[in-house]
Design a protein around this motif. Structure first.
Motif, PDB file in Angstrom:
ATOM      1  N   LEU A 153       0.833  -1.202   0.000  1.00 25.57           N
ATOM      2  CA  LEU A 153       0.000   0.000   0.000  1.00 25.57           C
ATOM      3  C   LEU A 153       0.873   1.260   0.000  1.00 25.57           C
ATOM      4  CD1 LEU A 153      -2.725  -1.106   2.553  1.00 25.57           C
ATOM      5  CD2 LEU A 153      -3.214  -0.335   0.232  1.00 25.57           C
ATOM      6  N   ILE A 154       1.921   1.244   0.811  1.00 25.35           N
ATOM      7  CA  ILE A 154       2.837   2.388   0.848  1.00 25.35           C
ATOM      8  C   ILE A 154       3.478   2.589  -0.515  1.00 25.35           C
ATOM      9  CG2 ILE A 154       4.952   3.310   1.880  1.00 25.35           C
ATOM     10  CD1 ILE A 154       4.230   1.730   4.436  1.00 25.35           C
ATOM     11  N   ARG A 155       3.947   1.491  -1.113  1.00 22.48           N
ATOM     12  CA  ARG A 155       4.603   1.598  -2.423  1.00 22.48           C
ATOM     13  C   ARG A 155       3.620   2.072  -3.497  1.00 22.48           C
ATOM     14  NH1 ARG A 155       8.669   2.864  -3.895  1.00 22.48           N
ATOM     15  NH2 ARG A 155       8.792   1.578  -5.765  1.00 22.48           N
ATOM     16  N   ASP A 156       2.379   1.599  -3.429  1.00 19.57           N
ATOM     17  CA  ASP A 156       1.390   1.979  -4.444  1.00 19.57           C
ATOM     18  C   ASP A 156       0.965   3.437  -4.325  1.00 19.57           C
ATOM     19  OD1 ASP A 156       1.424  -0.521  -5.517  1.00 19.57           O
ATOM     20  OD2 ASP A 156      -0.478  -1.174  -4.650  1.00 19.57           O
ATOM     21  N   ASN A 157       0.942   3.966  -3.096  1.00 19.47           N
ATOM     22  CA  ASN A 157       0.363   5.282  -2.867  1.00 19.47           C
ATOM     23  C   ASN A 157       1.373   6.363  -2.498  1.00 19.47           C
ATOM     24  OD1 ASN A 157      -2.818   4.830  -2.751  1.00 19.47           O
ATOM     25  ND2 ASN A 157      -1.846   3.063  -1.787  1.00 19.47           N
ATOM     26  N   TYR A 158       2.537   5.976  -1.992  1.00 18.77           N
ATOM     27  CA  TYR A 158       3.528   6.959  -1.549  1.00 18.77           C
ATOM     28  C   TYR A 158       4.930   6.510  -1.950  1.00 18.77           C
ATOM     29  CZ  TYR A 158      -0.251   8.760   1.385  1.00 18.77           C
ATOM     30  OH  TYR A 158      -1.434   9.273   1.828  1.00 18.77           O
ATOM     31  N   LYS A 159       5.152   6.353  -3.239  1.00 16.18           N
ATOM     32  CA  LYS A 159       6.430   5.830  -3.714  1.00 16.18           C
ATOM     33  C   LYS A 159       7.611   6.692  -3.276  1.00 16.18           C
ATOM     34  CE  LYS A 159       5.179   3.072  -7.756  1.00 16.18           C
ATOM     35  NZ  LYS A 159       3.751   2.949  -7.469  1.00 16.18           N
ATOM     36  N   SER A 160       7.410   8.014  -3.191  1.00 14.04           N
ATOM     37  CA  SER A 160       8.519   8.889  -2.824  1.00 14.04           C
ATOM     38  C   SER A 160       8.924   8.743  -1.367  1.00 14.04           C
ATOM     39  CB  SER A 160       8.155  10.354  -3.104  1.00 14.04           C
ATOM     40  OG  SER A 160       7.047  10.754  -2.324  1.00 14.04           O
ATOM     41  N   TYR A 161       8.070   8.070  -0.566  1.00  8.28           N
ATOM     42  CA  TYR A 161       8.375   7.890   0.848  1.00  8.28           C
ATOM     43  C   TYR A 161       8.860   6.468   1.150  1.00  8.28           C
ATOM     44  CZ  TYR A 161       6.115  12.330   1.945  1.00  8.28           C
ATOM     45  OH  TYR A 161       5.779  13.660   2.024  1.00  8.28           O
ATOM     46  N   SER A 162       9.116   5.684   0.129  1.00  7.26           N
ATOM     47  CA  SER A 162       9.584   4.329   0.366  1.00  7.26           C
ATOM     48  C   SER A 162      10.592   3.950  -0.718  1.00  7.26           C
ATOM     49  CB  SER A 162       8.414   3.337   0.347  1.00  7.26           C
ATOM     50  OG  SER A 162       7.744   3.371  -0.892  1.00  7.26           O
ATOM     51  N   SER A 163      11.503   3.061  -0.344  1.00  6.30           N
ATOM     52  CA  SER A 163      12.500   2.611  -1.303  1.00  6.30           C
ATOM     53  C   SER A 163      11.968   1.411  -2.068  1.00  6.30           C
ATOM     54  CB  SER A 163      13.792   2.219  -0.575  1.00  6.30           C
ATOM     55  OG  SER A 163      13.578   1.047   0.189  1.00  6.30           O
ATOM     56  N   GLU A 164      12.678   1.023  -3.102  1.00  7.62           N
ATOM     57  CA  GLU A 164      12.307  -0.177  -3.837  1.00  7.62           C
ATOM     58  C   GLU A 164      12.928  -1.401  -3.170  1.00  7.62           C
ATOM     59  OE1 GLU A 164      13.546   0.476  -7.842  1.00  7.62           O
ATOM     60  OE2 GLU A 164      12.104   2.095  -8.187  1.00  7.62           O
ATOM     61  N   ASN A 165      12.501  -2.569  -3.585  1.00  9.37           N
ATOM     62  CA  ASN A 165      13.099  -3.839  -3.144  1.00  9.37           C
ATOM     63  C   ASN A 165      13.002  -4.054  -1.640  1.00  9.37           C
ATOM     64  OD1 ASN A 165      13.918  -4.333  -5.833  1.00  9.37           O
ATOM     65  ND2 ASN A 165      15.710  -3.028  -5.514  1.00  9.37           N
ATOM     66  N   CYS A 166      11.888  -3.669  -1.037  1.00  8.85           N
ATOM     67  CA  CYS A 166      11.672  -3.908   0.399  1.00  8.85           C
ATOM     68  C   CYS A 166      12.818  -3.364   1.234  1.00  8.85           C
ATOM     69  CB  CYS A 166      11.507  -5.408   0.674  1.00  8.85           C
ATOM     70  SG  CYS A 166      10.008  -6.111   0.001  1.00  8.85           S
ATOM     71  N   ASN A 167      13.224  -2.148   0.971  1.00  2.00           N
ATOM     72  CA  ASN A 167      14.433  -1.637   1.608  1.00  2.00           C
ATOM     73  C   ASN A 167      14.184  -0.336   2.360  1.00  2.00           C
ATOM     74  OD1 ASN A 167      17.112  -2.026   2.228  1.00  2.00           O
ATOM     75  ND2 ASN A 167      17.848  -0.792   0.506  1.00  2.00           N
ATOM     76  N   GLY A 168      12.964  -0.174   2.917  1.00  2.00           N
ATOM     77  CA  GLY A 168      12.737   0.961   3.785  1.00  2.00           C
ATOM     78  C   GLY A 168      11.537   1.809   3.413  1.00  2.00           C
ATOM     79  N   SER A 169      10.937   2.431   4.433  1.00  2.97           N
ATOM     80  CA  SER A 169       9.843   3.379   4.253  1.00  2.97           C
ATOM     81  C   SER A 169       9.774   4.257   5.488  1.00  2.97           C
ATOM     82  CB  SER A 169       8.507   2.653   4.027  1.00  2.97           C
ATOM     83  OG  SER A 169       8.195   1.835   5.135  1.00  2.97           O
ATOM     84  N   SER A 170       8.821   5.224   5.492  1.00  5.56           N
ATOM     85  CA  SER A 170       8.665   6.162   6.594  1.00  5.56           C
ATOM     86  C   SER A 170       7.327   5.956   7.295  1.00  5.56           C
ATOM     87  CB  SER A 170       8.764   7.601   6.079  1.00  5.56           C
ATOM     88  OG  SER A 170       9.990   7.837   5.431  1.00  5.56           O
ATOM     89  N   PHE A 171       7.212   6.509   8.503  1.00  5.44           N
ATOM     90  CA  PHE A 171       5.991   6.335   9.280  1.00  5.44           C
ATOM     91  C   PHE A 171       4.801   7.069   8.678  1.00  5.44           C
ATOM     92  CE2 PHE A 171       8.834   5.286  12.916  1.00  5.44           C
ATOM     93  CZ  PHE A 171       8.232   4.094  13.273  1.00  5.44           C
ATOM     94  N   ASP A 172       5.010   8.316   8.256  1.00  6.84           N
ATOM     95  CA  ASP A 172       3.891   9.142   7.817  1.00  6.84           C
ATOM     96  C   ASP A 172       3.034   8.475   6.749  1.00  6.84           C
ATOM     97  OD1 ASP A 172       2.253  11.370   7.684  1.00  6.84           O
ATOM     98  OD2 ASP A 172       3.499  12.378   6.215  1.00  6.84           O
TER      99      ASP A 172
END
Length: 498
Positions: free
Chosen positions: A133-152
């Motif tokens: 969901l984070i990757r689909d909706n907030y790509k700029s706040y998460s890395s690719e390849n399951c390598n990190g995201s942010s709380f917000d």
């Protein structure tokens, strides 16, 4: 931390044949063993996955600080509602595990007062679906390849979309796919609201807020929290039920993989420590996957951000703003204009209406006007705190009783009360009787937001408002996702004016 950086640090990581950052030992330091150390450590570091992003501070409303811990219980423990310790494997999905699997599942169980289904996948929130969901909706706040995201973005997407259960989107055999996998979502499993409880300069880039033991204990009495932490070597190798009270500052690395997301489930004054659930499994780390972090170490070195959340959209309408029962009293605030004057000051024109059934002495009711920074009510200045000397009969307006308009002349300050410049995106908030001295039954009409057009923030620069001013009596929340409600700000003012 990347593999090439790890190679240059192996000498520091291997001490007397023991891996300083893993809970096991190796007996030799030959080239093959060293490479094994590097590979294992790289896997562990990559399995953190919290991206430190200052947007976490600027884009989330802060919660009111409560540093009065008198009367709180000596311990709090939410683990009976928390799901079993998970294992995120070698994926940087810790935010999804802490905020989704950990916090959201626990909140659901608390709301339902259920402990019997907490380890049933049908009642657990899927960290894998949350990641997608984070990757689909907030790509700029998460890395690719399951390598990190942010709380917000994790909190926002839980509010907007909801998250599928672990049974429908499972994490089987510690394996998952990260790319080109559509998210499911689940409208029946949405979050209601969230707040940033405390942060340090590591997260904000400048100031600290709310990072005190008393404030965190107060928040934990309301429910579990999630923590963004900076990890050192001692934490990485922890393998006991003892309390960690310090860490080697030289073992912190400066890359994104120094940062990790965890679930905070309680505290114990006897230990002087907070209880934390990790997502590295139960067999090789910590106290069966948990750890006690000493109070002082937590607030001074360990945590850089702490967040709270609730399934209820109105959860942060402070209890201090609660009504006193049915009194038949209902004062209504009306704002007519806020305009610039030729002398450089500004003038607010307003009125008070008695919608209730009895007379009200307005001399008991503060009228409080504040200027505050968007999403950060603690960065505010009081523009006025006045009272109207009049008895207001039922059905009457204060201006009619007094025979004149109610006005407040004020100056915009150059700094907020805490010394931060007011050159920022701001709102003005007018509150009638925030301490509820009148015993008002309805606080929903006791406030007004003074904004720009379309509920946009006011641009304050050089002691002036540089855009159009508009009066908004409705909640900002109806116009701006995840901002403060009027009743919430009345509650914050009630505390500040005690």
């Amino acid at each position: 931390m990347k593999l090439r950086n790890l190679r240059s640090r192996v000498g520091k990581l291997v001490v007397s044949g023991t891996i300083a950052t893993m809970p096991f030992s190796m007996t030799s330091c030959d080239e093959a063993t060293t490479q094994a150390v590097v590979d294992i450590l790289a896997t562990l570091l990559d399995s953190m996955g919290l991206l430190l992003n200052e947007e976490d501070v600027t884009d989330i409303p802060t919660d009111d600080v409560d540093n009065d811990d008198s009367g709180l219980p000596a311990s709090v423990d939410w683990t009976k509602y928390a799901p079993a310790v998970g294992n995120q494997g070698s994926y940087g999905t810790c935010v999804a595990w802490a905020a989704g699997y950990g916090l959201k599942t626990t909140l659901n169980n608390i709301d339902n007062q259920s402990t019997s289904y907490k380890n049933n996948a049908s009642y657990q929130t899927s960290p894998i679906d949350l990641w997608h969901l984070i990757r689909d909706n907030y790509k700029s706040y998460s890395s690719e390849n399951c390598n990190g995201s942010s709380f917000d973005p994790a909190f926002k997407v839980m509010i907007d979309k909801g998250v599928a259960t672990m049974s429908s989107v499972p994490f089987t055999g510690q394996k998952m796919k990260c790319d080109n996998i559509p998210s499911n979502g689940n409208s029946g499993n949405k979050l209601g609201a969230y707040r940033l409880v405390a942060y340090t300069s590591d997260l904000s880039g400048s100031t600290s807020y709310g990072m005190t033991v008393a404030n965190l204990k107060s928040k934990l009495n309301e429910g579990p929290l999630v923590v963004g932490a900076k990890l050192g070597a001692s934490f990485m190798r922890w393998n006991s039920s003892a309390t960690i009270t310090s860490d080697d500052p030289d073992s912190y690395n400066g890359g994104q993989h120094a940062y990790h997301a965890l679930l905070m489930v309680g505290y114990d004054d006897t230990r002087k420590a907070f209880r934390i659930q990790n997502s590295w499994g139960t067999s090789e780390w910590g106290d069966n996957g948990y750890i006690w972090v000493g109070y002082n170490h937590f607030v001074n070195n360990f945590a850089f951000g702490v967040w709270s959340a609730s399934n209820k959209a109105n959860a942060y309408s402070s209890s201090t703003a609660a009504t006193r029962g049915i009194t038949g009293r209902d004062l209504k605030l009306e704002v007519i204009a806020d305009e610039a004057l030729a002398n450089g000051n500004r003038k607010l024109t307003y009125d008070i209406v008695n919608n209730g059934t009895g007379d009200v002495n307005l001399a008991d009711c503060n009228v409080v006007y504040t200027l505050y920074k968007k999403k950060h009510f603690h960065e505010k200045s009081f523009l006025a705190d006045v009272k109207v000397d009049a008895i207001l009969p039922a059905g009457a307006k204060a201006s009619s009783v007094l025979g004149k308009k109610l006005t407040i002349e004020y100056q915009l300050p150059s700094q907020f009360c805490n010394g931060i410049s007011t050159d920022a995106d701001c709102y003005m908030f007018l509150a009638l009787d925030p301490k509820n001295e009148s015993g008002d039954d309805n606080l929903e009409n006791n406030f007004a937001f003074i904004t720009s057009s379309d509920a946009k923030p006011l641009k304050v620069f050089n002691n002036e408002i540089t855009n159009e001013v508009k009066i908004l009596t409705a909640d900002l929340r109806s116009k701006i996702a995840n901002d403060y409600t009027g009743v919430e700000l009345i509650g914050y003012l009630a505390k500040a004016l005690k």
